[in-house]
Write a protein that holds these residues in place. Structure first.
Motif, PDB file in Angstrom:
ATOM      1  N   LEU A 467       0.830  -1.208   0.000  1.00  0.00           N
ATOM      2  CA  LEU A 467       0.000   0.000   0.000  1.00  0.00           C
ATOM      3  C   LEU A 467       0.862   1.255   0.000  1.00  0.00           C
ATOM      4  CD1 LEU A 467      -2.910  -0.836   2.450  1.00  0.00           C
ATOM      5  CD2 LEU A 467      -3.051  -0.399  -0.013  1.00  0.00           C
ATOM      6  N   ALA A 468       1.862   1.247   0.857  1.00  0.00           N
ATOM      7  CA  ALA A 468       2.765   2.405   0.915  1.00  0.00           C
ATOM      8  C   ALA A 468       3.507   2.550  -0.409  1.00  0.00           C
ATOM      9  CB  ALA A 468       3.743   2.250   2.067  1.00  0.00           C
ATOM     10  N   ALA A 469       3.867   1.413  -1.011  1.00  0.00           N
ATOM     11  CA  ALA A 469       4.569   1.469  -2.300  1.00  0.00           C
ATOM     12  C   ALA A 469       3.664   2.105  -3.351  1.00  0.00           C
ATOM     13  CB  ALA A 469       4.973   0.063  -2.723  1.00  0.00           C
ATOM     14  N   ASN A 470       2.397   1.703  -3.353  1.00  0.00           N
ATOM     15  CA  ASN A 470       1.470   2.302  -4.328  1.00  0.00           C
ATOM     16  C   ASN A 470       1.311   3.804  -4.104  1.00  0.00           C
ATOM     17  OD1 ASN A 470       1.142  -0.141  -5.490  1.00  0.00           O
ATOM     18  ND2 ASN A 470      -0.936  -0.532  -4.723  1.00  0.00           N
ATOM     19  N   ARG A 471       1.285   4.206  -2.840  1.00  0.00           N
ATOM     20  CA  ARG A 471       1.164   5.653  -2.558  1.00  0.00           C
ATOM     21  C   ARG A 471       2.374   6.386  -3.118  1.00  0.00           C
ATOM     22  NH1 ARG A 471      -1.334   3.982   2.531  1.00  0.00           N
ATOM     23  NH2 ARG A 471       0.696   3.867   3.554  1.00  0.00           N
ATOM     24  N   LEU A 472       3.534   5.786  -2.965  1.00  0.00           N
ATOM     25  CA  LEU A 472       4.736   6.439  -3.477  1.00  0.00           C
ATOM     26  C   LEU A 472       4.731   6.475  -5.005  1.00  0.00           C
ATOM     27  CD1 LEU A 472       7.346   7.694  -2.151  1.00  0.00           C
ATOM     28  CD2 LEU A 472       8.494   5.810  -3.267  1.00  0.00           C
ATOM     29  N   LEU A 473       4.263   5.379  -5.595  1.00  0.00           N
ATOM     30  CA  LEU A 473       4.192   5.352  -7.066  1.00  0.00           C
ATOM     31  C   LEU A 473       3.220   6.419  -7.572  1.00  0.00           C
ATOM     32  CD1 LEU A 473       4.249   1.465  -7.495  1.00  0.00           C
ATOM     33  CD2 LEU A 473       6.041   3.057  -8.251  1.00  0.00           C
ATOM     34  N   ASP A 474       2.136   6.606  -6.828  1.00  0.00           N
ATOM     35  CA  ASP A 474       1.190   7.687  -7.195  1.00  0.00           C
ATOM     36  C   ASP A 474       1.910   9.034  -7.214  1.00  0.00           C
ATOM     37  OD1 ASP A 474      -0.939   5.966  -7.416  1.00  0.00           O
ATOM     38  OD2 ASP A 474      -1.671   6.317  -5.368  1.00  0.00           O
ATOM     39  N   LEU A 475       2.721   9.239  -6.188  1.00  0.00           N
ATOM     40  CA  LEU A 475       3.441  10.519  -6.101  1.00  0.00           C
ATOM     41  C   LEU A 475       4.434  10.676  -7.249  1.00  0.00           C
ATOM     42  CD1 LEU A 475       4.186  10.728  -2.260  1.00  0.00           C
ATOM     43  CD2 LEU A 475       2.648  12.206  -3.574  1.00  0.00           C
ATOM     44  N   ILE A 476       5.104   9.559  -7.587  1.00  0.00           N
ATOM     45  CA  ILE A 476       6.072   9.626  -8.689  1.00  0.00           C
ATOM     46  C   ILE A 476       5.353   9.982  -9.980  1.00  0.00           C
ATOM     47  CG2 ILE A 476       7.613   8.213 -10.130  1.00  0.00           C
ATOM     48  CD1 ILE A 476       8.331   6.658  -7.538  1.00  0.00           C
ATOM     49  N   GLN A 477       4.237   9.314 -10.176  1.00  0.00           N
ATOM     50  CA  GLN A 477       3.478   9.552 -11.408  1.00  0.00           C
ATOM     51  C   GLN A 477       2.990  11.009 -11.471  1.00  0.00           C
ATOM     52  OE1 GLN A 477       0.239   6.776 -11.754  1.00  0.00           O
ATOM     53  NE2 GLN A 477       0.760   6.388 -13.894  1.00  0.00           N
ATOM     54  N   GLN A 478       2.505  11.461 -10.331  1.00  0.00           N
ATOM     55  CA  GLN A 478       1.991  12.837 -10.258  1.00  0.00           C
ATOM     56  C   GLN A 478       3.114  13.844 -10.521  1.00  0.00           C
ATOM     57  OE1 GLN A 478      -0.241  13.621  -6.530  1.00  0.00           O
ATOM     58  NE2 GLN A 478       1.257  15.276  -6.311  1.00  0.00           N
ATOM     59  N   ALA A 479       4.267  13.612  -9.894  1.00  0.00           N
ATOM     60  CA  ALA A 479       5.401  14.523 -10.072  1.00  0.00           C
ATOM     61  C   ALA A 479       5.838  14.554 -11.529  1.00  0.00           C
ATOM     62  CB  ALA A 479       6.566  14.090  -9.185  1.00  0.00           C
ATOM     63  N   ALA A 480       5.839  13.369 -12.154  1.00  0.00           N
ATOM     64  CA  ALA A 480       6.271  13.296 -13.552  1.00  0.00           C
ATOM     65  C   ALA A 480       5.268  14.003 -14.456  1.00  0.00           C
ATOM     66  CB  ALA A 480       6.417  11.844 -13.962  1.00  0.00           C
ATOM     67  N   THR A 481       3.989  13.770 -14.195  1.00  0.00           N
ATOM     68  CA  THR A 481       2.950  14.382 -15.033  1.00  0.00           C
ATOM     69  C   THR A 481       3.022  15.898 -14.925  1.00  0.00           C
ATOM     70  OG1 THR A 481       1.576  12.489 -14.533  1.00  0.00           O
ATOM     71  CG2 THR A 481       0.465  14.393 -15.474  1.00  0.00           C
ATOM     72  N   TRP A 482       3.155  16.370 -13.682  1.00  0.00           N
ATOM     73  CA  TRP A 482       3.138  17.815 -13.444  1.00  0.00           C
ATOM     74  C   TRP A 482       4.309  18.506 -14.141  1.00  0.00           C
ATOM     75  CZ3 TRP A 482       5.376  21.329  -9.489  1.00  0.00           C
ATOM     76  CH2 TRP A 482       4.654  22.522  -9.435  1.00  0.00           C
ATOM     77  N   ARG A 483       5.431  17.818 -14.154  1.00  0.00           N
ATOM     78  CA  ARG A 483       6.624  18.426 -14.754  1.00  0.00           C
ATOM     79  C   ARG A 483       6.817  18.031 -16.213  1.00  0.00           C
ATOM     80  NH1 ARG A 483       7.209  17.618  -9.640  1.00  0.00           N
ATOM     81  NH2 ARG A 483       8.368  19.103  -8.365  1.00  0.00           N
ATOM     82  N   GLY A 484       5.989  17.110 -16.680  1.00  0.00           N
ATOM     83  CA  GLY A 484       6.232  16.566 -18.019  1.00  0.00           C
ATOM     84  C   GLY A 484       7.549  15.808 -18.034  1.00  0.00           C
ATOM     85  N   ALA A 485       7.907  15.225 -16.879  1.00  0.00           N
ATOM     86  CA  ALA A 485       9.213  14.570 -16.753  1.00  0.00           C
ATOM     87  C   ALA A 485       9.140  13.108 -17.185  1.00  0.00           C
ATOM     88  CB  ALA A 485       9.697  14.655 -15.313  1.00  0.00           C
ATOM     89  N   THR A 486      10.300  12.596 -17.536  1.00  0.00           N
ATOM     90  CA  THR A 486      10.463  11.196 -17.908  1.00  0.00           C
ATOM     91  C   THR A 486      10.969  10.450 -16.680  1.00  0.00           C
ATOM     92  OG1 THR A 486      11.120  11.995 -20.061  1.00  0.00           O
ATOM     93  CG2 THR A 486      11.657   9.698 -19.557  1.00  0.00           C
ATOM     94  N   VAL A 487      10.499   9.217 -16.471  1.00  0.00           N
ATOM     95  CA  VAL A 487      10.928   8.476 -15.273  1.00  0.00           C
ATOM     96  C   VAL A 487      11.477   7.114 -15.668  1.00  0.00           C
ATOM     97  CG1 VAL A 487      10.193   7.514 -13.048  1.00  0.00           C
ATOM     98  CG2 VAL A 487       9.093   9.585 -13.917  1.00  0.00           C
TER      99      VAL A 487
END
Ligand SMILES: Nc1ncnc2c1ncn2[C@@H]1O[C@H](COP(=O)(O)OP(=O)(O)OP(=O)(O)O)[C@@H](O)[C@H]1O
Length: 532
Positions: A467-487
């Motif tokens: 669950l915690a891993a999914n929360r972190l993945l959500d944050l990564i995805q959100q950060a990437a989307t917001w910045r238009g960043a590649t991960v």
């Protein structure tokens, strides 16, 4: 009433320099006052630069009461009650008459025309009849009223300061303290409000650095006046001393909880939040919110391009001619068993290790231009050690400083990133108190400090429950989307790659394995050795 430090006025005839609007009868250098009564501090009276002897404390107290209630009759009974609150002597009324007549005589000596100032008898009451501006307490109120009506902040500040300079100490400082407290409670409150209003004007004028000392003292003296604390926090924040602003809040909050059982009010809590967020509304001439934009040049086709990349450690080939490409804005999960070469790939792309063979480019920048690459990437090497003695906000602010930002900007960025990864509530706590999930979030925030266009994350969810891993993945995805960043992130868990609908790159003993595209998953370009 406790004694407090007050600013002393330079001129013994206080108010002589104050504008004539407040002194309708003025025309002389001392404001034209025959006698100048001073109640804001030790009770004194001055006439033409000379201090008048007002007699013993009880007599000075009587004069002070009459001066506070200038032009209002006060009954002898009331004067007795005020002078002897507990068990007045049988001769009390007589004593009042005697002292009043002594005061009359003292004033009359200075009052040659006999009209400007007089203590009159009105039935069974006495009244000090005079221009109220002869009394510093009334001049103070008049100046405060003028300051409030001031046409701009500079005028307001100047008038407030003149008013505040009239204070030499607690009012009626040397006479009957309890009664003085009762009589002067309103005055003291007006002083504090005037002080807050003055400091507001000064903060609007950009004098945040100048007022920090004064505010620090005031907050120590009046720990429950939340307006002063808010002003101190704002002044510190605007001076690039955000950590101290949060520390001041934390200290005051703990004190309030401990001593009053109360939380700070909503306005103060919002201010703390805004400081953590680096909210531009706290700025003087606020620039709009800084929204990071993707920094990849428009013409770049691949955010990451890897060609025959090889890395050997002696006999061990950790990466063996790996080739793949990642499009701008894509998320790719690198899967592989322990020892497959995942960490080595991240470290090589992050310029921590030099390749043994082959090449790569980040946003078109070739691998030999390491400094340029480092300016483009956000790197989370695993496992990242974080200094436990620092707080979350200090850690991020120092990373931001290290990346070249000024103090204020670094602090703002730290606050914004903490909010982005959900660490606002623990921003001021030491990292040693963070659990694994909080540390992982902080790690992600650290990787975001340079507002990267490419994120290279080595096992960002390591040690987390699903669950915690999914929360972190959500944050990564959100950060990437917001910045238009590649991960590009590594993991042992195929489910994590699926969770963020990422492309997968499988490494097996240093070799990138080919795999077929699955329904619904968009593939990027795959070279002959790359797999997605
Ligand atoms: N500094 C080094 N010196 C010698 N061998 C190394 C070094 N770093 C990595 N290796 C070796 O390279 C291979 C790949 O290691 P790497 O750490 O990249 O794998 P990994 O997929 O990240 O593994 P894990 O999931 O366990 O972290 C392993 O055989 C490892 O022992």
């Amino acid at each position: 009433m406790t004694s407090r430090p007050f600013r002393q006025t330079a001129d013994p005839i206080v108010g002589a320099a104050i504008g004539s609007r407040l002194f309708p009868f003025s025309g002389k250098p001392d404001g034209g006052r025959v006698v100048d009564f001073r109640l804001l501090g030790v009770v004194e009276a001055w006439s033409r630069h000379e201090r008048i002897d007002l007699g013993p404390p009880k007599q000075r107290f009587l004069l002070a009461v009459l001066a506070l209630k200038i032009n209002q009759p006060i009954s002898v009974d009331r004067l007795v009650d005020l002078t002897w609150p507990i068990s007045p002597p049988p001769t009390a009324q007589h004593a009042i008459h005697v002292r009043i007549s002594k005061l009359r005589a003292t004033i009359a000596k200075r009052n040659r025309d006999g009209r400007a100032i007089e203590i009159l008898t009105k039935g069974s009451a006495y009244v000090l009849q005079a221009d109220p501006m002869c009394v510093d307490a009334h001049r103070f109120r008049a100046l405060v009223a003028d300051a409030r009506a001031g046409k701009n902040d500079t005028d307001k500040m100047s008038l407030y300061r003149r008013a505040l300079e009239l204070w030499r100490g607690p009012p009626l400082a040397d006479v009957a303290s309890e009664i003085a407290d009762q009589l002067c409670a309103g005055l003291e409150e007006t002083r504090l409000i005037a002080l807050e209003e003055c400091l507001d004007a000064e903060l609007r004028l950009g004098r945040h650095r100048i007022v920090i000392d004064e505010l620090t003292e005031l907050v120590a003296q009046y720990p429950y006046r939340q307006q002063l604390l808010a002003q101190l926090m704002l002044a510190l924040h605007r001076s690039g001393r955000g950590p101290e602003a949060l520390h001041a809040y934390k200290t005051a909050r703990l004190r309030m909880i401990e001593e009053l059982g109360l939380e700070p009010d909503m306005a103060l809590r919002r201010l703390e939040h805004a400081i953590l967020l680096g909210d531009p509304c706290l700025d003087l001439a606020g620039p709009g919110p800084r929204v990071p934009a993707p920094r990849l040049p428009a013409q770049v086709e691949a955010a990451i391009e890897v060609d025959q990349l090889t890395r050997r450690f002696g006999e061990v080939t950790a990466l063996d001619q790996v080739s793949f490409a990642v499009a701008p804005g894509e998320i790719v999960g690198v899967l592989g068993a322990p020892g497959a070469g995942k960490t080595t790939l991240i470290r090589v792309l992050g310029t921590l290790l030099a390749p043994t063979g082959g090449s790569f480019a980040i946003a078109g920048v070739p691998s030999h231009r390491g400094a340029e690459i480092r300016a483009l990437i956000g790197l989370l090497p695993a496992p990242a050690d974080q200094p436990g003695h620092l707080t979350g906000v200090e850690t991020l602010a120092s990373c931001a400083r290290f990346s070249g930002l000024g103090r204020t900007e670094a602090w703002r960025l730290a606050g914004r990133l903490l909010a982005e990864v959900g660490l606002v509530d623990v921003a001021g706590s030491r990292i040693s108190a963070y659990d694994r999930e909080l540390r992982c979030r902080l790690g992600l925030a650290t990787a975001l400090v340079r507002e990267p266009s490419v994120l290279l994350l080595d096992e960002p969810t390591s040690g987390l429950n699903p669950l915690a891993a999914n929360r972190l993945l959500d944050l990564i995805q959100q950060a990437a989307t917001w910045r238009g960043a590649t991960v590009l992130f590594t993991t042992w868990e195929p489910a994590e790659v699926a969770y963020v609908r990422a492309r997968q790159l499988i490494l097996d003993r240093g070799v990138a394995q080919r795999c077929e595209p699955r329904d619904g998953v968009t593939l990027a370009r795959v070279s002959s050795h790359g797999c997605c």
